[in-house]
Design an enzyme around this catalytic site. Structure first.
Site, PDB file in Angstrom:
ATOM      1  N   GLU A 135      10.817  -4.817   3.688  1.00 58.52           N
ATOM      2  CA  GLU A 135      10.814  -6.233   3.292  1.00 58.52           C
ATOM      3  C   GLU A 135      10.401  -6.387   1.828  1.00 58.52           C
ATOM      4  O   GLU A 135      11.022  -7.119   1.053  1.00 58.52           O
ATOM      5  CB  GLU A 135       9.830  -7.022   4.171  1.00 58.52           C
ATOM      6  CG  GLU A 135      10.238  -7.160   5.627  1.00 58.52           C
ATOM      7  CD  GLU A 135       9.750  -6.018   6.501  1.00 58.52           C
ATOM      8  OE1 GLU A 135       9.445  -4.920   5.970  1.00 58.52           O
ATOM      9  OE2 GLU A 135       9.680  -6.219   7.725  1.00 58.52           O
TER      10      GLU A 135
ATOM     11  N   LYS B  67       0.843  -1.197   0.000  1.00 61.43           N
ATOM     12  CA  LYS B  67       0.000   0.000   0.000  1.00 61.43           C
ATOM     13  C   LYS B  67       0.881   1.251   0.000  1.00 61.43           C
ATOM     14  O   LYS B  67       0.685   2.171  -0.774  1.00 61.43           O
ATOM     15  CB  LYS B  67      -0.927  -0.018   1.217  1.00 61.43           C
ATOM     16  CG  LYS B  67      -1.820   1.195   1.291  1.00 61.43           C
ATOM     17  CD  LYS B  67      -2.715   1.174   2.509  1.00 61.43           C
ATOM     18  CE  LYS B  67      -3.406   2.523   2.632  1.00 61.43           C
ATOM     19  NZ  LYS B  67      -4.169   2.664   3.855  1.00 61.43           N
TER      20      LYS B  67
ATOM     21  N   LYS C 210      10.467   0.206  13.197  1.00 63.10           N
ATOM     22  CA  LYS C 210      10.974   0.400  11.825  1.00 63.10           C
ATOM     23  C   LYS C 210      12.103   1.430  11.843  1.00 63.10           C
ATOM     24  O   LYS C 210      13.148   1.247  11.224  1.00 63.10           O
ATOM     25  CB  LYS C 210       9.859   0.901  10.903  1.00 63.10           C
ATOM     26  CG  LYS C 210       8.813  -0.145  10.570  1.00 63.10           C
ATOM     27  CD  LYS C 210       7.813   0.419   9.568  1.00 63.10           C
ATOM     28  CE  LYS C 210       6.597  -0.466   9.435  1.00 63.10           C
ATOM     29  NZ  LYS C 210       5.554   0.070   8.585  1.00 63.10           N
TER      30      LYS C 210
ATOM     31  N   GLU D 105      -3.401  -5.611  15.602  1.00 62.61           N
ATOM     32  CA  GLU D 105      -2.950  -4.332  15.053  1.00 62.61           C
ATOM     33  C   GLU D 105      -4.085  -3.309  15.159  1.00 62.61           C
ATOM     34  O   GLU D 105      -3.843  -2.113  15.288  1.00 62.61           O
ATOM     35  CB  GLU D 105      -2.498  -4.498  13.586  1.00 62.61           C
ATOM     36  CG  GLU D 105      -1.655  -3.338  13.096  1.00 62.61           C
ATOM     37  CD  GLU D 105      -0.964  -3.603  11.753  1.00 62.61           C
ATOM     38  OE1 GLU D 105       0.259  -3.719  11.702  1.00 62.61           O
ATOM     39  OE2 GLU D 105      -1.683  -3.691  10.737  1.00 62.61           O
TER      40      GLU D 105
ATOM     41  N   GLY E 127      -4.513  -1.549   5.387  1.00 65.35           N
ATOM     42  CA  GLY E 127      -3.744  -2.715   4.911  1.00 65.35           C
ATOM     43  C   GLY E 127      -4.366  -4.031   5.339  1.00 65.35           C
ATOM     44  O   GLY E 127      -4.541  -4.954   4.533  1.00 65.35           O
ATOM     45  N   ARG E 128      -4.750  -4.141   6.622  1.00 66.44           N
ATOM     46  CA  ARG E 128      -5.278  -5.416   7.123  1.00 66.44           C
ATOM     47  C   ARG E 128      -6.731  -5.652   6.725  1.00 66.44           C
ATOM     48  O   ARG E 128      -7.317  -6.672   7.073  1.00 66.44           O
ATOM     49  CB  ARG E 128      -5.102  -5.495   8.647  1.00 66.44           C
ATOM     50  CG  ARG E 128      -5.676  -4.325   9.416  1.00 66.44           C
ATOM     51  CD  ARG E 128      -5.192  -4.312  10.864  1.00 66.44           C
ATOM     52  NE  ARG E 128      -5.618  -3.118  11.582  1.00 66.44           N
ATOM     53  CZ  ARG E 128      -4.973  -1.954  11.588  1.00 66.44           C
ATOM     54  NH1 ARG E 128      -3.860  -1.823  10.882  1.00 66.44           N
ATOM     55  NH2 ARG E 128      -5.411  -0.925  12.285  1.00 66.44           N
TER      56      ARG E 128
ATOM     57  N   HIS F 210      -3.222 -31.926  20.202  1.00 70.99           N
ATOM     58  CA  HIS F 210      -2.032 -32.696  20.566  1.00 70.99           C
ATOM     59  C   HIS F 210      -0.884 -31.780  20.952  1.00 70.99           C
ATOM     60  O   HIS F 210       0.269 -32.219  20.974  1.00 70.99           O
ATOM     61  CB  HIS F 210      -1.668 -33.637  19.416  1.00 70.99           C
ATOM     62  CG  HIS F 210      -2.806 -34.564  19.101  1.00 70.99           C
ATOM     63  ND1 HIS F 210      -3.005 -35.752  19.781  1.00 70.99           N
ATOM     64  CD2 HIS F 210      -3.855 -34.431  18.249  1.00 70.99           C
ATOM     65  CE1 HIS F 210      -4.114 -36.322  19.323  1.00 70.99           C
ATOM     66  NE2 HIS F 210      -4.654 -35.534  18.394  1.00 70.99           N
TER      67      HIS F 210
HETATM   68  O1  F6P Z   1       4.190  -2.451   9.582  1.00 72.63           O
HETATM   69  C1  F6P Z   1       2.818  -2.616   9.619  1.00 72.63           C
HETATM   70  C2  F6P Z   1       2.197  -2.357   8.282  1.00 72.63           C
HETATM   71  O2  F6P Z   1       2.156  -0.997   8.027  1.00 72.63           O
HETATM   72  C3  F6P Z   1       0.813  -2.973   8.214  1.00 72.63           C
HETATM   73  O3  F6P Z   1      -0.168  -2.176   8.770  1.00 72.63           O
HETATM   74  C4  F6P Z   1       0.674  -3.210   6.751  1.00 72.63           C
HETATM   75  O4  F6P Z   1      -0.357  -4.114   6.461  1.00 72.63           O
HETATM   76  C5  F6P Z   1       2.043  -3.750   6.432  1.00 72.63           C
HETATM   77  O5  F6P Z   1       2.914  -2.979   7.234  1.00 72.63           O
HETATM   78  C6  F6P Z   1       2.452  -3.660   4.994  1.00 72.63           C
HETATM   79  O6  F6P Z   1       2.395  -2.354   4.530  1.00 72.63           O
HETATM   80  P1  F6P Z   1       2.438  -2.016   2.992  1.00 72.63           P
HETATM   81  O7  F6P Z   1       1.288  -2.655   2.320  1.00 72.63           O
HETATM   82  O8  F6P Z   1       2.387  -0.524   2.931  1.00 72.63           O
HETATM   83  O9  F6P Z   1       3.748  -2.543   2.453  1.00 72.63           O
END
Ligand code: F6P
Length: 546
Positions: A210, A204, A510, A351, A265-266, A382
């Site tokens: 990452e 987003k 971060k 979150e 995002g979520r 289990h």
């Molecule tokens: O670090 C948390 C976050 O901002 C989440 O809220 C989000 O879903 C995720 O990182 C990924 O963010 P993006 O879609 O901007 O890469």
């Protein structure tokens, strides 16, 4: 310092406390014994789901108090504001319009129009990839689609893609890469052919470390595999609300699919972030997923509070957090394909509601955001179910079960369902000392053994659970299930007077991650850092000295 107390928000708080105090000797078994219809009365249906909430520590009086709290919090108004596009995310001054992503029918608002246009473009891409008309740099059709994203740009699509395995069309294989740990993408790339791989860069913000690093590694792998710079447009598409940033990163403009600031995002799997889902199950099934969620939205908007499935889920958890000291909730789907649901719900719930100030910034003195955890049944039986049955903490459980299965092994499905029902029954009834001793006697144990062992074998019981049942796990029922949890989370946020749609708590880690990375690179540790952090950095430096 001003502190927010729930007793200041809700005028019946003292009465609810009194009601809770009157509870102490009353067990779930008593409640069932007193009302033979309890299992039928505490049950509600919506959008193909049935919530059985009879195995909970509640009576009509409890519900009366909890519903009064929901009205005092103006939950009906809050639901209208959410679905109507009010700026419920007040710290970021935006709406949370995930419901618009699954609107069915002719567009009504500008948001619906944007969604429709993007869905049309998604459908074109899915058709092109499935039909083989979208080809890679050698002219071969795409066989593997890789979603690179993390958090909301990974967990939802990954969970749904797994959950709907029986609906995969088989045109392409769909993979997911999230972690900054290069091990994940390295392992995956070993299985893939650059000429037939398509990467979806899902972010987003288009600024997530990452995702950007994994995308650069994928790009390098593609170039090393024989593609030219000019070929990359055949192998990379992106989804972002920062279309320009995606283009600057090197994604061809026509390959960028938009999402919008009003999609959290979520809460985004219904948007173009759901592209890997559509690649796996086809656009028709993706639209069925959206339709299931839409049906739950309609129920959330229209059902009275006392018959409103997500509202009841929220109220029940509110009751346990505030009056039974519950700090966690287990989600146990008795469906192998739902094995990633607990991971997905962790982000959705924690979150969203892991906050310590109210919407207006006043510190709260009450628990927010329970810890959500679990795994698919019967596997959990289990491992951690021991603690559910005999541990000392009260953990409300959501069991999720399907009446029918896609598997041809019908007898195994019956056993699966039997295990699910038996677990909630065992949590409810337990087994007291007398019965345990009797059973040991029947098994031939002598009095000394009975004396020694019986106490260890007692199950206290009286432990609460919900059971959510659906006919079959389909795109429609899964859509409804996810939307039910989304709305449960919002219900809790409203009752707790917090903003469920921001996530400022992820920022500091971060920022410091970048600082630590610089310290690792330069071996220069600022003198005011703590000695533990400094030593970890020194150890890394020594291990990686060339
Ligand atoms: O670090 C948390 C976050 O901002 C989440 O809220 C989000 O879903 C995720 O990182 C990924 O963010 P993006 O879609 O901007 O890469």
């Amino acid at each position: 310092m001003q502190v927010q107390k729930l007793s200041d928000l809700y005028k019946n708080w003292a009465e609810l406390e009194q009601h809770r105090n009157s509870w102490h000797n009353q067990t779930l078994e008593h409640l069932f014994a007193r009302d033979s219809n309890r299992g039928l009365r505490y049950r509600v249906s919506a959008a193909g789901l049935e919530l059985d909430y009879a195995k909970n520590h509640l009576t009509d009086e409890t519900l009366k108090h909890l519903l009064s709290i929901a009205r005092q919090a103006d939950l009906p108004g809050a639901i209208k504001r959410l679905l109507g596009g009010a700026h419920v995310n007040n710290t970021e001054d935006r709406p949370a319009l995930h419901s618009a992503l699954r609107h069915i029918g002719a567009p009504i608002t500008a948001e619906h129009q944007q969604v429709e246009e993007t869905l049309t473009r998604m459908a074109q891409l899915v058709t092109a990839v499935h039909s083989g008309s979208w080809t890679g740099y050698t002219g071969a059709a795409i066989t593997d689609v890789v979603n690179i994203g993390i958090g909301g740009s990974d967990l939802g699509p990954r969970m749904v893609t797994k959950a709907l395995s029986p609906f995969h069309t088989g045109h392409v294989r769909v993979h997911f890469v999230a972690n900054i740990d290069g091990a994940e993408i390295t392992d995956l790339l070993k299985q893939l052919n650059p000429a037939t791989s398509l990467f979806i860069v899902a972010s987003k913000s288009f600024s997530t470390q990452e995702t950007l690093e994994n995308s650069l590694s994928a790009k390098a792998w593609m170039l090393a595999g024989g593609a030219s710079q000019g070929d990359l447009a055949k192998h990379f598409v992106a989804i972002s609300s920062r279309v320009d940033t995606a283009v600057s990163f090197g994604i061809a403009a026509e390959n960028v699919y938009p999402i919008w600031d009003w999609v959290g995002g979520r809460y985004s799997l219904w948007s173009a972030i759901g592209l890997p889902i559509a690649m796996a199950i086809g656009m028709d099934n993706f639209n069925q997923l959206r339709a299931g969620a839409h049906a739950m939205d309609t129920h959330f908007a229209e059902a009275p509070l006392e018959k409103n499935l997500p509202v009841l889920m929220g109220l029940i958890m509110f009751w346990y957090s505030n009056f039974f000291g519950a700090t966690t909730q287990a989600v146990l789907p008795y469906a192998y394909h739902l094995q990633l649901l607990p991971n997905y719900l962790q982000q959705l719930e924690m979150e969203s509601n892991g906050k310590s100030v109210t919407k207006t910034g006043i510190p709260v003195d009450y628990p927010t955001g329970a810890i959500v955890w679990g795994t698919e049944g019967t596997n959990g039986q289990h491992s951690f179910h021991q603690l559910l049955h005999q541990g000392t903490t009260l953990i409300p459980v959501d069991f999720i079960a399907t009446l029918r299965s896609h598997s041809p092994l019908k007898h195994q499905h019956r056993l699966l369902f039997a295990n699910c029902v038996a677990q909630s029954q065992a949590l409810l009834t337990g087994r007291n000392l007398q019965l345990t001793a009797k059973e040991l006697l029947n098994q031939g144990a002598n009095p000394i053994e009975i004396e020694r062992l019986a106490v260890h074998k007692v199950h206290p019981g009286n432990r609460p659970s919900n059971t959510i049942v659906m006919d079959l796990l389909t795109p429609h029922s899964l859509g409804a299930l996810i939307a039910a949890y989304e709305h449960k989370v919002y219900t809790l946020g409203v009752l707790l007077n917090i903003n469920s749609f921001d996530q400022w708590g992820v920022e500091l880690g971060k920022l410091l991650g970048n600082h630590v990375n610089i310290a690792l690179e330069t071996t220069d540790v600022p003198g005011d850092w703590d000695s533990s952090t400094a030593e970890l950095i020194r150890r890394f430096g020594v291990a990686n000295e060339s």
